[in-house]
Design an enzyme around this catalytic site. Structure first.
Site, PDB file in Angstrom:
ATOM      1  N   TYR A  51       0.816  -1.216   0.000  1.00  0.00           N
ATOM      2  CA  TYR A  51       0.000   0.000   0.000  1.00  0.00           C
ATOM      3  C   TYR A  51       0.849   1.265   0.000  1.00  0.00           C
ATOM      4  O   TYR A  51       0.331   2.358  -0.240  1.00  0.00           O
ATOM      5  CB  TYR A  51      -0.914   0.044   1.225  1.00  0.00           C
ATOM      6  CG  TYR A  51      -1.880  -1.102   1.363  1.00  0.00           C
ATOM      7  CD1 TYR A  51      -2.079  -2.028   0.348  1.00  0.00           C
ATOM      8  CD2 TYR A  51      -2.603  -1.277   2.540  1.00  0.00           C
ATOM      9  CE1 TYR A  51      -2.960  -3.084   0.495  1.00  0.00           C
ATOM     10  CE2 TYR A  51      -3.497  -2.326   2.700  1.00  0.00           C
ATOM     11  CZ  TYR A  51      -3.657  -3.237   1.678  1.00  0.00           C
ATOM     12  OH  TYR A  51      -4.533  -4.274   1.839  1.00  0.00           O
ATOM     13  N   HIS A 113       1.224 -11.514   1.907  1.00  0.00           N
ATOM     14  CA  HIS A 113       0.107 -10.852   1.228  1.00  0.00           C
ATOM     15  C   HIS A 113      -0.540 -11.725   0.149  1.00  0.00           C
ATOM     16  O   HIS A 113      -1.742 -11.598  -0.118  1.00  0.00           O
ATOM     17  CB  HIS A 113       0.578  -9.531   0.616  1.00  0.00           C
ATOM     18  CG  HIS A 113      -0.505  -8.513   0.468  1.00  0.00           C
ATOM     19  ND1 HIS A 113      -0.252  -7.165   0.315  1.00  0.00           N
ATOM     20  CD2 HIS A 113      -1.859  -8.624   0.450  1.00  0.00           C
ATOM     21  CE1 HIS A 113      -1.396  -6.505   0.216  1.00  0.00           C
ATOM     22  NE2 HIS A 113      -2.383  -7.374   0.286  1.00  0.00           N
TER      23      HIS A 113
END
Length: 296
Positions: A51, A113
């Site tokens: 992010y 992730h």
């Protein structure tokens, strides 16, 4: 209040039942959003290396703690190891970089992730050895006290089995895409059967459900908004929802969950039609690819 409720992970760590997602919020902008969310009452913030906003999340956390009279451990902080990290040394370095970037001495939960790098997400290639290398780095950071809990995200059954069969510590969490219109019950049940808590990212389907007339009618029955209905749906399934918003009023309404969906209505929601994400099908974090779980 939902802010006071927690799940308990397999190692005894308590995790707040509602988190704030920070995907697609810029590093500078996320500072005030995290600060405001904690001010509203959120005690669980979810970020990721992908992010590119860990620095801002950490700054927002410190700003909130400084005015709220709280300690670091009053807020549960999750981050995620980059999907491209598939070697021990790289993962070890990235874990330490996250700690430094966030400005904390520990992260409450860190996840791998994705089982594949984003450019190869769900393309069929296996990264079992690389995932074991990354997992071993998480295990070592967990043993060293840098991480209070470890888990995975977007892992399917075979990916989970690889870690369960070959790792030392079993994953404690599997964070997956789950919402009304796209609830992978088989994967949820399998993850739970192995002791994992299942977290639901994008519980409001990237906003695609907000124009759904059927959901609007059902939400009206409970005198709530569609987002509240969707978040409550996840909670009643025993999932931990991670809604994302940059609006303080929406932060409050997303947490106004003091109602219960009836058993009959839950069955209706479980059978809801597949969700068309529209433009949101092309997730930037997936390297501009269309998410294979996106329905059309």
């Amino acid at each position: 209040m939902i802010f006071e409720e927690t799940f308990t992970l397999p190692n005894g760590v308590e995790i707040p039942k509602l988190g704030l997602g920070t995907w697609r919020i810029a590093d500078d902008a996320v500072v005030s959003i995290v600060r405001d969310a904690i001010g509203v009452g959120y005690r669980h913030i979810d970020t990721a290396q992908a992010y590119a906003n860990e620095r801002g999340v950490g700054e927002g956390l410190r700003a909130a703690l400084s005015v709220g009279g709280m300690a670091r451990d009053d807020v549960f902080l999750t981050s995620k190891l980059a999907a491209e990290s598939k070697s021990y040394d790289d993962a070890k370095q990235r874990i330490d970089t996250s700690l430094n970037t966030l400005g904390v001495d520990h992260v409450d939960l860190m996840l791998i992730h994705s089982p594949q790098p984003w450019a190869e997400f769900r393309d069929g290639a296996r990264f079992d050895e690389g995932n074991l290398e990354a997992w071993r780095a998480l295990e070592d950071a967990y043993a060293a006290g840098k991480l209070r809990a470890i888990g995975v995200s977007n892992f399917e059954r075979a990916d989970l089995d690889n870690l369960l069969d070959n790792g030392t510590v079993a994953p404690m969490v599997n964070q997956i895409l789950a919402h009304v219109g796209n609830t992978p019950f088989d994967l949820i049940d399998y993850s739970r059967s192995k002791g994992m808590l299942v977290e639901a990212y994008s519980p409001v389907a990237h906003g695609a459900v907000l124009q759904n007339a059927r959901l609007a009618a059902l939400a009206e029955k409970y005198e709530v908004g569609i987002a509240q209905l969707c978040i409550r749906y996840c909670l009643q399934l025993g999932l931990l929802p991670l809604p994302k918003t940059t609006n303080v009023d929406h932060m409050r309404s997303n947490a106004a969950l003091n109602f219960e969906i009836s058993g009959a209505d839950m069955e209706t929601l479980k059978l809801a039609d597949n969700t068309d994400y529209g433009a949101a099908s092309a997730f930037p974090v997936f390297g501009k690819k269309r998410h294979p779980d996106a329905r059309h």
